[in-house]
Every structure is written in C-alpha cells, then in structure tokens.
Design a protein around this motif. Structure first.
Motif, PDB file in Angstrom:
ATOM      1  N   GLY A 218       8.230  -3.043  -2.078  1.00 55.86           N
ATOM      2  CA  GLY A 218       6.970  -2.564  -2.694  1.00 55.86           C
ATOM      3  C   GLY A 218       6.652  -4.084  -3.254  1.00 55.86           C
ATOM      4  O   GLY A 218       7.482  -5.393  -3.701  1.00 55.86           O
ATOM      5  N   TYR A 219       5.778  -3.897  -3.243  1.00 51.38           N
ATOM      6  CA  TYR A 219       4.269  -5.161  -4.569  1.00 51.38           C
ATOM      7  C   TYR A 219       5.012  -5.085  -5.528  1.00 51.38           C
ATOM      8  O   TYR A 219       4.512  -4.024  -6.160  1.00 51.38           O
ATOM      9  N   GLY A 220       5.402  -6.127  -6.549  1.00 49.86           N
ATOM     10  CA  GLY A 220       5.372  -6.033  -8.271  1.00 49.86           C
ATOM     11  C   GLY A 220       6.333  -4.598  -8.286  1.00 49.86           C
ATOM     12  O   GLY A 220       7.440  -4.754  -7.428  1.00 49.86           O
TER      13      GLY A 220
ATOM     14  N   ASP B 292       7.668   1.866  -3.178  1.00 52.12           N
ATOM     15  CA  ASP B 292       8.147   0.833  -1.456  1.00 52.12           C
ATOM     16  C   ASP B 292       6.574   1.553  -0.964  1.00 52.12           C
ATOM     17  O   ASP B 292       6.150   2.911  -1.211  1.00 52.12           O
ATOM     18  N   ILE B 293       5.741   0.659  -0.326  1.00 49.76           N
ATOM     19  CA  ILE B 293       5.642   0.638   0.940  1.00 49.76           C
ATOM     20  C   ILE B 293       5.671   0.661   2.463  1.00 49.76           C
ATOM     21  O   ILE B 293       5.159   0.598   3.294  1.00 49.76           O
ATOM     22  N   LEU B 294       6.969  -0.283   2.657  1.00 48.83           N
ATOM     23  CA  LEU B 294       7.314  -0.107   3.383  1.00 48.83           C
ATOM     24  C   LEU B 294       9.328  -0.270   3.800  1.00 48.83           C
ATOM     25  O   LEU B 294       9.690  -0.330   2.288  1.00 48.83           O
TER      26      LEU B 294
ATOM     27  N   GLY C  93       1.327  -1.938   7.014  1.00 44.42           N
ATOM     28  CA  GLY C  93       2.529  -2.820   6.374  1.00 44.42           C
ATOM     29  C   GLY C  93       2.134  -3.900   7.290  1.00 44.42           C
ATOM     30  O   GLY C  93       3.539  -4.468   7.381  1.00 44.42           O
ATOM     31  N   LYS C  94       1.909  -3.746   8.171  1.00 46.53           N
ATOM     32  CA  LYS C  94       2.087  -5.291   9.301  1.00 46.53           C
ATOM     33  C   LYS C  94       2.536  -6.631   9.101  1.00 46.53           C
ATOM     34  O   LYS C  94       2.923  -7.050   9.144  1.00 46.53           O
ATOM     35  N   SER C  95       0.520  -7.142   8.156  1.00 48.33           N
ATOM     36  CA  SER C  95       1.005  -8.090   7.296  1.00 48.33           C
ATOM     37  C   SER C  95       2.193  -8.510   6.199  1.00 48.33           C
ATOM     38  O   SER C  95       2.700  -9.381   6.309  1.00 48.33           O
TER      39      SER C  95
ATOM     40  N   GLU D 198       3.256   7.665   2.342  1.00 47.77           N
ATOM     41  CA  GLU D 198       1.761   7.330   2.502  1.00 47.77           C
ATOM     42  C   GLU D 198       0.636   6.429   0.687  1.00 47.77           C
ATOM     43  O   GLU D 198       1.220   7.849  -0.077  1.00 47.77           O
ATOM     44  N   PRO D 199       0.824   5.495   0.955  1.00 48.12           N
ATOM     45  CA  PRO D 199       0.145   5.188  -0.378  1.00 48.12           C
ATOM     46  C   PRO D 199      -1.449   5.958  -1.006  1.00 48.12           C
ATOM     47  O   PRO D 199      -2.013   6.462   0.604  1.00 48.12           O
ATOM     48  N   SER D 200      -1.909   6.160  -1.647  1.00 52.17           N
ATOM     49  CA  SER D 200      -2.756   7.129  -1.787  1.00 52.17           C
ATOM     50  C   SER D 200      -4.567   6.105  -1.208  1.00 52.17           C
ATOM     51  O   SER D 200      -5.526   6.624  -1.215  1.00 52.17           O
TER      52      SER D 200
ATOM     53  N   ALA E 239      -4.460   3.526   0.605  1.00 48.43           N
ATOM     54  CA  ALA E 239      -4.157   2.996   1.855  1.00 48.43           C
ATOM     55  C   ALA E 239      -5.682   1.429   1.504  1.00 48.43           C
ATOM     56  O   ALA E 239      -6.966   2.682   2.041  1.00 48.43           O
ATOM     57  N   ALA E 240      -5.535   1.032   2.593  1.00 49.38           N
ATOM     58  CA  ALA E 240      -6.278  -0.205   2.519  1.00 49.38           C
ATOM     59  C   ALA E 240      -7.237   0.246   3.783  1.00 49.38           C
ATOM     60  O   ALA E 240      -6.737   0.996   4.864  1.00 49.38           O
TER      61      ALA E 240
HETATM   62  P1  ADP Z   1      -1.621  -4.486   7.533  1.00 50.66           P
HETATM   63  O1  ADP Z   1      -1.237  -5.971   7.657  1.00 50.66           O
HETATM   64  O2  ADP Z   1      -0.433  -3.596   8.508  1.00 50.66           O
HETATM   65  O3  ADP Z   1      -2.898  -4.023   7.671  1.00 50.66           O
HETATM   66  P2  ADP Z   1      -0.621  -4.694   5.074  1.00 50.66           P
HETATM   67  O4  ADP Z   1       0.380  -5.725   4.927  1.00 50.66           O
HETATM   68  O5  ADP Z   1      -1.782  -6.103   4.782  1.00 50.66           O
HETATM   69  O6  ADP Z   1      -1.214  -3.773   5.875  1.00 50.66           O
HETATM   70  O7  ADP Z   1      -0.657  -3.915   3.473  1.00 50.66           O
HETATM   71  C1  ADP Z   1       0.209  -2.693   3.155  1.00 50.66           C
HETATM   72  C2  ADP Z   1       0.117  -2.302   1.830  1.00 50.66           C
HETATM   73  O8  ADP Z   1       0.615  -2.890   0.837  1.00 50.66           O
HETATM   74  C3  ADP Z   1      -1.847  -1.514   1.521  1.00 50.66           C
HETATM   75  O9  ADP Z   1      -1.266  -0.115   1.547  1.00 50.66           O
HETATM   76  C4  ADP Z   1      -1.994  -2.998   0.642  1.00 50.66           C
HETATM   77  O10 ADP Z   1      -3.003  -2.360   0.284  1.00 50.66           O
HETATM   78  C5  ADP Z   1      -0.689  -3.175   0.334  1.00 50.66           C
HETATM   79  N1  ADP Z   1      -0.805  -5.021  -0.361  1.00 50.66           N
HETATM   80  C6  ADP Z   1      -0.657  -5.831   0.499  1.00 50.66           C
HETATM   81  N2  ADP Z   1      -0.516  -6.792  -0.178  1.00 50.66           N
HETATM   82  C7  ADP Z   1      -0.826  -6.563  -1.918  1.00 50.66           C
HETATM   83  C8  ADP Z   1      -0.692  -7.671  -2.205  1.00 50.66           C
HETATM   84  N3  ADP Z   1      -0.723  -8.933  -2.386  1.00 50.66           N
HETATM   85  N4  ADP Z   1       0.204  -6.969  -2.968  1.00 50.66           N
HETATM   86  C9  ADP Z   1      -0.279  -5.506  -4.183  1.00 50.66           C
HETATM   87  N5  ADP Z   1      -0.449  -4.124  -2.431  1.00 50.66           N
HETATM   88  C10 ADP Z   1      -0.686  -5.848  -1.263  1.00 50.66           C
END
Ligand code: ADP
Ligand code: MG
Length: 242
Positions: A20-22, A26-28, A50-52, A237-239, A241-242
């Motif tokens: 998870g970020y910071g 957890d997001i992954l 969470g691909k990137s 699931e994050p609430s 989601a991008a």
């Molecule tokens: P994808 O590449 O599949 O579109 P990401 O890996 O970019 O997905 O993002 C996964 C989740 O993590 C999303 O909910 C996104 O908002 C969050 N996220 C991505 N980068 C950051 C970051 N630097 N800080 C906080 N949250 C992030």
C-alpha cells in the motif's frame, strides 16, 4: 511465512505480496505470480487495479510491505535501496506509458542511455556490435527507426516513433527483464499489433523475459501467459478507484 526457494530460471517470483502507498490501506495483495526466464507475460486489468504499482515493485522502485518479490533469483524485498538500484540498472529495461525520453538528447543518445548507468549493459552492447552507438543503431533499425532519424531530437518524432525509441532504450545491452507499462495505449489497433510484435521479436533476440501490462485484455493473444490482475489482486477495492 513458508520458505521460498529462489530460482534464477524464474525471472519473476512473487509470493504473499502486500503493498500500500504510505500509511494507506493495502491496494495490492497477490498470493503468487511467477514468470519463467524468457517467457512473455501479459498482465491485464481495469484502470486502478494496480498494474503500474506491480511493475514498480518488480522493478524495485517500490518495496513490498510483506512477502517476496524476487527477480532473477534475488529477493528485492530484503535489499537496501542501492542494491535494488544496481539490479534495476544492470538487468531491467523499462518502457513507460509516457515513454520518458530525454527531450534534449538525440534519438540514438536516448536509446543508448542505460549504458551510461550500467557497465554491464555497456559491455554487452559493445560485445554485440562493437560500440554502444552501433548497438543502438541496429536496435533502432530493427524497430523501424531509420538512419535519417537517429540524430534528431525525440521531440521531433511522432508518438509511434518515440515509442520505438523507448523500446530500443529498454532493450539495449540485453537486460534479462523488460517491463512495459501500457506502451500502446495511444496507438490504433494495427500499429499496436505491429509494435508488440517488433518488441517481442527483439526481446526474443536478446533472450529477455517480458512483462507487459495493459487494460486491454484483447492483447493477450501475443503473449505466452496472461494474468488477470483484477482477479488475482485480493486487496479490498479502494473507495476512490482511479
Ligand atoms: P493501474 O496501473 O492498474 O491503473 P495503479 O497501480 O496506478 O493502477 O494504481 C493502483 C491504485 O493505487 C489506485 O487506487 C491508485 O489511485 C493508487 N495509487 C497509485 N499511485 C499512487 C501513489 N503514488 N500514491 C497513492 N496512491 C497511489
Ligand atoms: Mg497504470
């Protein structure tokens, strides 16, 4: 945690991963993901799944909260950041969604860039073609960037051409692992197919393992294995989601 035997034949070995970020949730969460050496792996799933983030973990740019993220038999999760930087420079080629080419450098200089940061890749490029420039020129031609474009600034090129320069940069000095983050999202279907087939054929020549992510599941047919990250990722699931 069960003992995980590391194997250099397994290009990517992930188990029990949580990230998870910071201080956020957890997001992954991935129980297991393996990619064998020289395999071409495709990871797909909707935007925000969470691909990137996964690719940044595999490239050692981010570090897992829990679990093993190993590339080429080395567990990145227990390494200091300098050691991860070294592995990345020597063994990993990246193609980013926005290419990240250096605007004030020429096409051939951009394609040669990884050899400035890695003696290993420099040596492999020189061994293969006599010099880094020749190695870059060969790769660029193979990817459809002719001699007339080599000394141009990358800002003069079309998006499709810039993407091929980014692919040459990822492949120079034959890194064991090539990581591609949605490099085809700005192309039409024919150009997308052509780019993927050139990228995979050059990665095959370099004997590089490829992990390629996209939201477009229809690209899976080009690859040896396909992984549905939306399904494999068991983090809640994050609430927002991008
Ligand atoms: P994808 O590449 O599949 O579109 P990401 O890996 O970019 O997905 O993002 C996964 C989740 O993590 C999303 O909910 C996104 O908002 C969050 N996220 C991505 N980068 C950051 C970051 N630097 N800080 C906080 N949250 C992030
Ligand atoms: Mg992404």
């Amino acid at each position: 945690m069960p003992g995980t035997a590391l194997d250099p034949e397994i290009a990517i070995a992930i188990s029990g991963l949580r990230f998870g970020y910071g201080s956020g949730d957890d997001i992954l969460a991935l129980s297991e993901l393996n990619v064998r050496a020289s395999q071409r792996a495709f990871v797909y799933g909707p935007s925000g799944c969470g691909k990137s983030t996964l690719l940044a973990l595999v490239g050692g740019v981010l570090v897992a909260r829990e679990g093993v993220v190993a590339i080429l038999g080395e567990n990145l999760s227990v390494m200091k950041s300098a050691a991860r930087d070294r592995i990345r420079a020597d063994h990993v080629g990246f193609i980013f969604q926005q290419f990240n080419l250096v605007p004030y450098l020429s096409v051939v200089e951009n394609a040669s860039l990884p050899c400035r940061y890695s003696r290993r890749r420099l040596q492999r490029a020189v061994d293969a073609h006599g010099s880094v420039e020749k190695s870059a020129a060969r790769l660029l031609s193979a990817l459809g960037i002719g001699e007339e474009l080599r000394s141009r600034r990358t800002t003069d090129l079309s998006v499709g051409q810039q993407q091929r320069v980014a692919a040459a940069r990822a492949l120079i000095g034959r890194p064991e692992l090539v990581i591609a983050d949605e490099p085809t999202s700005s192309l039409d279907a024919d150009r997308r197919r052509e780019f993927i087939s050139l990228l995979l054929s050059e990665a095959g020549r370099a004997d590089s393992t490829v992990i390629f992510v996209s939201h477009d599941a229809s690209l899976a047919t080009h690859f040896d294995v396909a992984i549905d990250l939306g399904l494999s990722n068991t983090a809640p699931e994050p609430s927002n989601a991008a």
